[in-house]
Design a protein around this motif. Structure first.
Motif, PDB file in Angstrom:
ATOM      1  N   LEU A 479       3.444 -21.984 -57.647  1.00 57.21           N
ATOM      2  CA  LEU A 479       2.765 -20.914 -56.911  1.00 57.21           C
ATOM      3  C   LEU A 479       1.878 -21.526 -55.823  1.00 57.21           C
ATOM      4  N   TYR A 480       2.115 -21.113 -54.565  1.00 56.66           N
ATOM      5  CA  TYR A 480       1.318 -21.646 -53.465  1.00 56.66           C
ATOM      6  C   TYR A 480       0.572 -20.555 -52.690  1.00 56.66           C
ATOM      7  N   LEU A 504      -1.457 -24.272 -55.268  1.00 55.39           N
ATOM      8  CA  LEU A 504      -2.009 -23.062 -54.663  1.00 55.39           C
ATOM      9  C   LEU A 504      -2.841 -23.426 -53.430  1.00 55.39           C
ATOM     10  N   SER A 505      -2.398 -22.913 -52.268  1.00 50.14           N
ATOM     11  CA  SER A 505      -3.078 -23.249 -51.010  1.00 50.14           C
ATOM     12  C   SER A 505      -3.755 -22.043 -50.378  1.00 50.14           C
ATOM     13  N   LEU A 529      -6.429 -24.358 -49.248  1.00 49.91           N
ATOM     14  CA  LEU A 529      -6.790 -24.394 -47.835  1.00 49.91           C
ATOM     15  C   LEU A 529      -7.527 -23.147 -47.388  1.00 49.91           C
ATOM     16  N   GLU A 530      -7.214 -21.991 -47.990  1.00 53.45           N
ATOM     17  CA  GLU A 530      -7.833 -20.728 -47.594  1.00 53.45           C
ATOM     18  C   GLU A 530      -8.223 -19.940 -48.844  1.00 53.45           C
ATOM     19  N   LEU A 531      -9.442 -19.420 -48.824  1.00 55.37           N
ATOM     20  CA  LEU A 531      -9.946 -18.643 -49.954  1.00 55.37           C
ATOM     21  C   LEU A 531     -10.641 -17.395 -49.446  1.00 55.37           C
ATOM     22  N   ALA A 532     -10.233 -16.240 -49.956  1.00 58.41           N
ATOM     23  CA  ALA A 532     -10.928 -14.980 -49.716  1.00 58.41           C
ATOM     24  C   ALA A 532     -11.241 -14.390 -51.085  1.00 58.41           C
ATOM     25  N   ARG A 554     -10.198 -24.868 -45.410  1.00 55.45           N
ATOM     26  CA  ARG A 554     -10.343 -24.650 -43.969  1.00 55.45           C
ATOM     27  C   ARG A 554     -10.865 -23.258 -43.649  1.00 55.45           C
ATOM     28  N   GLY A 555     -10.543 -22.298 -44.489  1.00 59.05           N
ATOM     29  CA  GLY A 555     -10.983 -20.928 -44.251  1.00 59.05           C
ATOM     30  C   GLY A 555     -11.630 -20.347 -45.492  1.00 59.05           C
ATOM     31  N   LEU A 556     -12.834 -19.763 -45.332  1.00 56.98           N
ATOM     32  CA  LEU A 556     -13.550 -19.162 -46.454  1.00 56.98           C
ATOM     33  C   LEU A 556     -14.021 -17.779 -46.048  1.00 56.98           C
ATOM     34  N   TRP A 557     -13.614 -16.762 -46.836  1.00 57.28           N
ATOM     35  CA  TRP A 557     -14.005 -15.384 -46.564  1.00 57.28           C
ATOM     36  C   TRP A 557     -14.542 -14.781 -47.863  1.00 57.28           C
ATOM     37  N   THR A 558     -15.814 -14.494 -47.877  1.00 64.84           N
ATOM     38  CA  THR A 558     -16.428 -13.893 -49.057  1.00 64.84           C
ATOM     39  C   THR A 558     -17.060 -12.563 -48.674  1.00 64.84           C
TER      40      THR A 558
END
Length: 760
Positions: A479-480, A504-505, A529-532, A554-558
């Protein structure tokens, strides 16, 4: 005084450059013979093979030359002679910033008159000039081609079916290879996985150039440099692999091999009538791009067709692909960005069809018989296309992309039967909570998922809250991608950890309750690499990112999570979206990071929560946030939540009026006039409050407006708004100016603003 040691005792120091190393074995020999025995020396190598560069270490990826430097190199090689600016621009575009290409083409123009440059550009290719540079360029590129295995050569030659400068979608390309039979069977590995290895190998050997997706939901692809395309078209033409019908002749260039027995035919941009002198009964693959229906031969003329791709073509309104059901051996059908009607019986006729691509949204519906294509492995559709049939029988599906799934019969329960799914991207306009629960139960039955996206096509606020968790899903270790922005689940599944999903990316979850330990566990994912991560409002947590986690992020959205960034944390972060409260106006609370913590950060967006804030607090918080972001060299993007812009403007104007009324004698109007107008304003305000017509700013906006009304009244000798008779007399006048109740006219507005300025 320092004395040099004898030369014989100094270690030997060399600086050597070696060009074009083609394999790792050669590098091992060089390293053993030179590098290990001369540690003080320096060696620079060039290679087209990424594996060689990786093994050597210290990779420097050469970037294409800029337009300015391309022109400098170009005119240097042409000894400063210039041709038509338009032709020069086209030539440099064809070179793509590659120095070898620029010097090669420039060499063809040396000594030629400027009026001949267009002819040279039209004739650019390996077969059109007896020139040493052209020969050398072809020789270098040929080394790369002949270094490939036979299967890779076949896959590379197939790229000649695409138009020049075309962005080639990676996923559909690999499935075309599969449908053509280019991917051999390998025990223990799916055909698509092996095709992906082939694709990556061509990228690593610099035969194709990887192009990142333009958006987060994109699939990525590749482009072929014009000179590489010229090479593979030359070879393809010589071996009769692909015939490109985009010139006067059947071949891609004059003088090519002419034959009526064509195996793969590509038509690019032909607008005239079909008049090919080609025997269609041998064609296995037909690819047509940007053509009209008149330039497409009758489908009945194909006898052994396996691949049919019609992309960005023009058909008459409501037209149907007549005789499509006669193509009994068809494996791949692509009708991309083309408005046609799919025959009703397609599912009963094309029993061997494996890939159906109708992206582009110009096909309104897939007929119910599509649900009978039991050998279908991929089904891709975009917004605007509705699946009318059930999907329960499509048990061979590996990839599924559908919109408006709520209109597909029994979709939320039937999808559980598609146990071979690797990629599932589904979108809905509306979904009841019971349907969401059924969907979650179905997803828990899909244990082979590599990429999962479930989202609404509407605003993010229209999320479906489900009481069913994903704890029982237990996906495979490959799972990516997991993107569930429109489904609110109770908590982060426990299987999201470095052991269960190490690849998981990209992770996007909307969770009812987020705990600190959940974020800590996610931070240990090695490939992320990206987390929301969005939490519901009433379940806020505070989290400080440390230096021992999220090393590649590289990307963070909270959202609804109060964050802080510690020293040395998030070193690779480029994009940040977070929440802050307007009640907390200090820079440390509004901006949770510092430039030395996130050196690569170039985009920041803040959700400013205005729920419990007055208009003045919102204004001050915006100003503090903007200053802090600019101080950290990031352009501010501030998005207000729970805030009514019209109400803000309303209160802003009221404040101007209040400042003017502090010294009414400066306005130059009589006291009676001032008093009368103030009475009217107060009555209008009170009427709007009474009728609940006045918008609020945050939760306490209405209370603030009432406070302003009370302040007005305190300045009057007689409390306005209590005289009912007077109110009834002026109701008509009030209604006429209801939208501009706080100004009589433009002159009054200007006078009040001047008064406000003088009072400060």
């Amino acid at each position: 005084m320092a004395v040099d040691q004898p030369a014989a005792k100094n270690p030997c120091r060399y600086f050597i450059v070696i060009d074009d190393i083609w394999d790792t074995q050669t590098w091992d020999v060089i390293k053993c013979a030179f590098v290990d025995s001369h540690p003080e020396s320096r060696l620079i190598i060039t290679t087209r093979i990424v594996d060689v560069a990786t093994k050597a270490g210290g990779i420097y990826h050469m970037q294409p030359l800029s337009d300015d430097y391309s022109k400098i190199l170009f005119y240097t090689r042409t000894s400063g002679s210039e041709g038509p600016a338009e032709v020069t621009t086209k030539i440099l575009k064809k070179c793509g910033g590659v120095p070898l290409a620029i010097t090669t083409i420039a060499s063809l123009l040396v000594g030629k008159h400027s009026e001949d440059w267009s002819k040279v550009y039209d004739a650019i290719g390996f077969g059109h000039a007896d020139n040493g540079d052209v020969h050398n360029t072809r020789k270098i590129l040929s080394f790369s081609y002949y270094d490939l295995s036979s299967n890779l050569k076949t896959c590379l030659l197939y790229l000649s079916v695409f138009p020049e400068d075309c962005l080639i979608d990676k996923i559909s390309l690999i499935w075309r290879w599969v449908a053509e039979g280019f991917i051999p069977y390998r025990e223990g590995m799916e055909s698509f996985e092996l095709g992906e290895i082939y694709f990556n190998t061509l990228v690593n050997k610099s035969m194709i150039r990887w192009i990142d997706p333009e958006d987060n939901d994109g699939r990525g692809g590749c482009r072929v440099h014009d000179m590489v395309l010229d090479l593979i078209r030359t070879i393809s033409n010589e071996v009769n692999f692909v015939t490109v019908h985009d010139m006067e002749h059947h071949d891609t260039r004059p003088g090519g091999k002419s034959t009526n027995k064509v195996h793969r035919l590509a038509v690019h941009g032909k607008s005239g009538e079909h008049n090919y002198s080609i025997a269609m009964e041998h064609v296995r693959s037909f690819n047509v791009v940007e053509c009209s229906a008149n330039s497409i031969p009758l489908l009945l003329s194909f006898k052994v067709l396996h691949v049919l791709v019609i992309e960005d073509c023009v058909f008459s309104e409501g037209s149907c692909l007549e005789h499509l059901g006669k193509l009994l051996q068809l494996r791949y059908l692509g009708l991309v960005k083309t408005a046609v009607k799919i025959p009703e019986g397609i599912g009963h006729d094309l029993k061997f069809l494996e890939i159906l691509d109708v992206r582009g949204g110009l096909i309104s519906e897939l007929p119910p018989s599509v649900g009978e294509l039991m050998n279908l492995r991929c089904l891709w559709a975009d917004n605007g296309t509705v699946m009318k049939g059930e999907i329960g029988k499509l048990t061979c599906l590996e990839e599924l992309q559908l919109y408006s799934v709520e209109k597909c019969p029994n979709f939320f329960t039937e999808v559980r039967k598609l146990t071979k799914l690797r990629v599932l991207n589904i979108y809905f306009a509306e979904m009841e909570e019971s349907a969401g629960k059924s969907l979650m139960e179905s997803l828990c039955n899909l244990h082979n998922i590599h990429s999962l996206t479930v989202s609404t096509v509407l605003a993010d606020d229209d999320s479906v809250v489900v009481n069913h968790s994903l704890e029982d899903m237990a996906p495979c270790t490959k799972l990516y991608r997991l993107v569930l922005p429109s489904i609110v689940i109770p908590r982060v599944p426990s299987w999201i950890n470095q052991l269960s999903v190490p690849l998981l990316s990209r992770l996007l979850l909307h969770v009812d309750a987020v705990e600190v330990r959940d974020v800590q566990t996610i931070g240990r994912l090695p490939s992320l690499l990206e987390l929301a991560l969005w939490s519901k409002e009433e379940n806020n947590i505070s989290y400080t990112f440390g230096s021992n986690e999220f090393h590649k992020l590289r990307g963070l959205w909270t959202k609804k999570i109060e964050i802080a960034v510690g020293e040395g944390a998030l070193p690779m972060l480029e994009s940040l979206l977070y929440s802050a409260s307007a009640e907390r106006k200090d820079a440390a609370s509004l901006v949770p990071w510092r430039r030395n913590s996130c050196p690569l950060l170039n985009y920041v967006s803040c959700y400013l929560d205005c729920t419990n804030s007055s208009y003045r607090e919102v204004k001050e918080a915006k100003q503090a946030l903007r200053q802090a972001l600019l101080y950290n060299a990031v352009y501010p993007d501030i998005r207000k939540e729970n805030y009514d812009e019209e109400a803000g403007k309303f209160i802003d104007n009221l404040e101007w009026i209040l400042r003017g009324l502090d010294r009414p004698e400066d306005v130059g109007r009589s006291a009676a006039h001032q008093e009368e107008r103030t009475r009217r304003m107060i009555r209008s305000l009170e009427r709007r409050l009474r009728d609940a017509a006045e918008p609020r700013v945050g939760r306490y906006g209405q209370q603030e407006i009432r406070g302003l009304v009370a302040k007005f009244k305190s300045w009057l000798h007689d409390h306005a708004g209590t005289d009912q008779d007077e109110a009834r007399k002026s109701d008509a006048t009030d209604s006429e100016d209801d939208e501009d109740y706080y100004y009589d006219d433009a002159t009054d507005q200007a006078e009040y603003r001047r008064s406000a300025c003088s009072s400060q």
